[in-house]
Design an enzyme around this catalytic site. Structure first.
Site, PDB file in Angstrom:
ATOM      1  N   GLN A 258       1.387  -0.802   0.206  1.00 21.54           N
ATOM      2  CA  GLN A 258      -0.001  -0.239   0.248  1.00 21.54           C
ATOM      3  C   GLN A 258       0.589   1.292   0.100  1.00 21.54           C
ATOM      4  O   GLN A 258       0.981   2.531  -0.449  1.00 21.54           O
ATOM      5  CB  GLN A 258      -0.850  -0.220   1.091  1.00 21.54           C
TER       6      GLN A 258
ATOM      7  N   ASP B 251      -2.233 -11.901   4.363  1.00 18.22           N
ATOM      8  CA  ASP B 251      -3.594 -11.499   5.393  1.00 18.22           C
ATOM      9  C   ASP B 251      -3.635 -12.968   5.483  1.00 18.22           C
ATOM     10  O   ASP B 251      -5.189 -13.033   5.915  1.00 18.22           O
ATOM     11  CB  ASP B 251      -4.505 -11.238   3.760  1.00 18.22           C
TER      12      ASP B 251
ATOM     13  N   LYS C 200      -3.798  -4.059  10.609  1.00 17.32           N
ATOM     14  CA  LYS C 200      -5.086  -4.258   9.986  1.00 17.32           C
ATOM     15  C   LYS C 200      -6.069  -3.631   9.810  1.00 17.32           C
ATOM     16  O   LYS C 200      -5.747  -3.096  11.665  1.00 17.32           O
ATOM     17  CB  LYS C 200      -4.487  -6.077   9.569  1.00 17.32           C
TER      18      LYS C 200
ATOM     19  N   ARG D  14      -4.755  -8.603  14.429  1.00 14.87           N
ATOM     20  CA  ARG D  14      -4.913  -9.954  13.980  1.00 14.87           C
ATOM     21  C   ARG D  14      -4.173 -10.842  15.206  1.00 14.87           C
ATOM     22  O   ARG D  14      -4.626 -11.703  15.396  1.00 14.87           O
ATOM     23  CB  ARG D  14      -4.710 -10.163  12.573  1.00 14.87           C
TER      24      ARG D  14
ATOM     25  N   ARG E 249     -11.425 -11.238   8.117  1.00 17.64           N
ATOM     26  CA  ARG E 249     -10.371 -12.414   8.002  1.00 17.64           C
ATOM     27  C   ARG E 249     -10.676 -12.903   8.667  1.00 17.64           C
ATOM     28  O   ARG E 249      -9.925 -14.444   9.035  1.00 17.64           O
ATOM     29  CB  ARG E 249      -9.017 -11.945   7.551  1.00 17.64           C
TER      30      ARG E 249
HETATM   31  C1  S3P Z   1      -3.059  -4.968   0.360  1.00 15.74           C
HETATM   32  C2  S3P Z   1      -1.696  -4.705   0.763  1.00 15.74           C
HETATM   33  C3  S3P Z   1      -1.525  -5.641   2.244  1.00 15.74           C
HETATM   34  C4  S3P Z   1      -2.765  -6.192   2.434  1.00 15.74           C
HETATM   35  C5  S3P Z   1      -3.714  -5.816   1.838  1.00 15.74           C
HETATM   36  C6  S3P Z   1      -4.031  -5.567   0.652  1.00 15.74           C
HETATM   37  C7  S3P Z   1      -2.348  -3.928  -1.179  1.00 15.74           C
HETATM   38  O1  S3P Z   1      -1.357  -4.435   3.055  1.00 15.74           O
HETATM   39  O2  S3P Z   1      -2.362  -6.755   4.224  1.00 15.74           O
HETATM   40  O3  S3P Z   1      -5.234  -6.585   2.219  1.00 15.74           O
HETATM   41  O4  S3P Z   1      -3.317  -4.232  -2.246  1.00 15.74           O
HETATM   42  O5  S3P Z   1      -1.985  -3.059  -1.681  1.00 15.74           O
HETATM   43  P1  S3P Z   1       0.553  -3.598   3.153  1.00 15.74           P
HETATM   44  O6  S3P Z   1       0.896  -3.175   2.176  1.00 15.74           O
HETATM   45  O7  S3P Z   1      -0.227  -2.718   3.952  1.00 15.74           O
HETATM   46  O8  S3P Z   1       1.163  -4.314   4.144  1.00 15.74           O
END
Ligand code: S3P
Length: 424
Positions: free
Chosen positions: A166, A312, A339, A343, A385
């Protein structure tokens, strides 16, 4: 929801489309010139939040059963929103859109539900500010609501303290608008859907080890995006088949991008009986039919660079570990605390209530498997989840389990309980 033990599970299931790829399809479709068709789109609440946000930015988006058609406005065609953009429960929407909105010639506001208002946004605010962005957390606590005043941006080289797709994606999206190249280096490689999709939409993007570099773009071009099934949703069926006696489940058309498929290797290492039959695809996002049969399992240690490849799936893997002989150690997974819920804490609390021998650590959990689970009152704390993982545990426990706020699965898998029921 009341859940009791199932005797066995068998059959074939098709899980909904990948959440990460569905979000990115809408975002890049909106920023591209021409039409983007997203086939196999996940019609879950999170991805629908992304669609609603882009509609408020003037983008025409049509939904047809599992296909979404986005009429792109081009990189500089978004319109100033009149209202706050509601991201709902979606961290991906909040963080990735921050990168896009930071570069627009208007002001926008992002806000979401109670969970979103607790999640850390400084991880995107800091690097984007280094690029010249003007983003404030209205409450001054580094969380949403965020006010984003669009600004001209500069290219930067950023070393991220967290392996987060992200964060990486927010910076890369902002980099499309910067005055020079933008590079992001991660401690471990996180999911690379943004890199693959940006390339398919015509961006100039290079990957070297743990560093991704994007050049400023003149234009992106609308594409057909075919979304494979979400391995994070498939995980519940894979774990359920492995721990439920006399079971065999095939999950069709699951995305097995190596930056996402860590659960397959870990389950194999634990002794699971898994067959992976790959399908052919040309967009860099491989997919496969995955068949899992019940088998004897043993504990393992999971940590380091594997963690981002199954981040995840850890709630589901915690359930699996309760049914594996010996000790499973999950470490380097402190990201789980930020998250949709914490979790680590909630999975330990719920599984302990069912009789598991499990303890939380600073960066994960330790599970001594092989103890019989019994029914209990367990709380999803509205985390999708957690709900699906606890449902799988309850299906293998003595007595009745009462799963609180079970309906939150609508975030990523609206028909989860019906699909699971069909296999019993
Ligand atoms: C995601 C990245 C992950 C994941 C989330 C979706 C994405 O988070 O946990 O459910 O679509 O880029 P982080 O990148 O913050 O770890």
């Amino acid at each position: 929801m009341n859940i009791t033990r199932v005797k066995s599970l068998s059959g074939t299931v098709r899980v909904p489309g990948d959440k990460s790829i569905s979000h990115r399809g809408v975002m890049l479709g909106a920023l591209a010139k021409g039409q983007t068709e997203i086939q196999g789109f996940l019609m879950g609440a999170d991805c629908l939040s992304t669609i609603e946000c882009f509609r408020k930015l003037g983008v025409k988006i049509n939904l047809y059963s599992d296909t979404v058609v986005v009429k792109g406005l081009g990189l500089r065609g978004l319109r100033p929103p009149i209202h706050t953009l509601d991201v709902g429960n979606s961290g991906t929407t909040t963080r990735l859109m921050s990168g896009i909105l930071a570069a627009q010639q208007f002001t926008s506001k992002l806000d979401g539900d109670a969970s979103i208002r607790k999640r850390p946004m400084n991880r995107v605010i800091l690097p984007l500010s280094e690029m010249g962005a003007d983003i404030t957390s209205d409450g001054g606590n580094g969380c949403a609501p965020l006010t984003i005043n669009g600004r001209p941006l500069h290219g930067i080289s950023y070393t991220s303290p967290v392996a987060s797709a992200q964060v990486k994606s927010a910076i890369l999206f902002a980099g499309l608008y910067a005055d020079g190249d933008t590079a992001v280096t991660e401690p471990y490689v996180s999911r690379n859907h943004t890199e693959l999709m940006l390339k398919n939409f015509g961006a100039d993007i290079r990957v070297l080890g743990k560093t991704v570099t994007v050049s400023p773009a003149e234009e992106l071009y609308g594409q057909t995006v075919t979304v494979p099934g979400d391995i994070s949703s498939a995980a519940y069926f894979m774990v359920a088949a492995a721990i439920t006696p006399n079971s065999e489940i095939t999950v069709k058309n699951v995305g097995i991008n190596p930056t996402r498929a860590g659960i397959i290797d870990v389950m194999k290492e634990m002794g699971a009986d898994i067959k992976v039959e790959e399908n052919t695809r040309a967009d860099g996002e491989p997919s496969a039919d995955i068949t899992v049969k019940s088998s004897a399992l043993h504990g393992v240690t999971i940590g380091g660079e594997t963690i981002p490849t199954l981040i995840d799936e850890i709630p589901a893997l915690a359930v699996l570990a309760c049914f594996a002989e010996g000790t499973t150690v999950i470490r380097d997974a402190e990201e789980l605390k930020v998250k949709e819920s914490n979790r680590i804490d909630i999975m330990v609390k719920n599984l302990a209530a069912m009789g598991a021998d499990i303890e939380a650590t600073e960066d994960g959990m330790i599970i001594h498997g092989g103890k019989e689970l019994h029914g209990a009152v367990v709380d999803s704390v509205k985390d999708h989840r957690v709900a699906m993982s606890m449902a799988v545990a309850a299906m293998n426990a003595d007595g009745e389990t009462d799963l609180i706020d079970a309906h939150c699965v609508k975030i990523s898998y609206p028909h989860f309980y019906e699909d699971m029921q069909r296999l019993t």
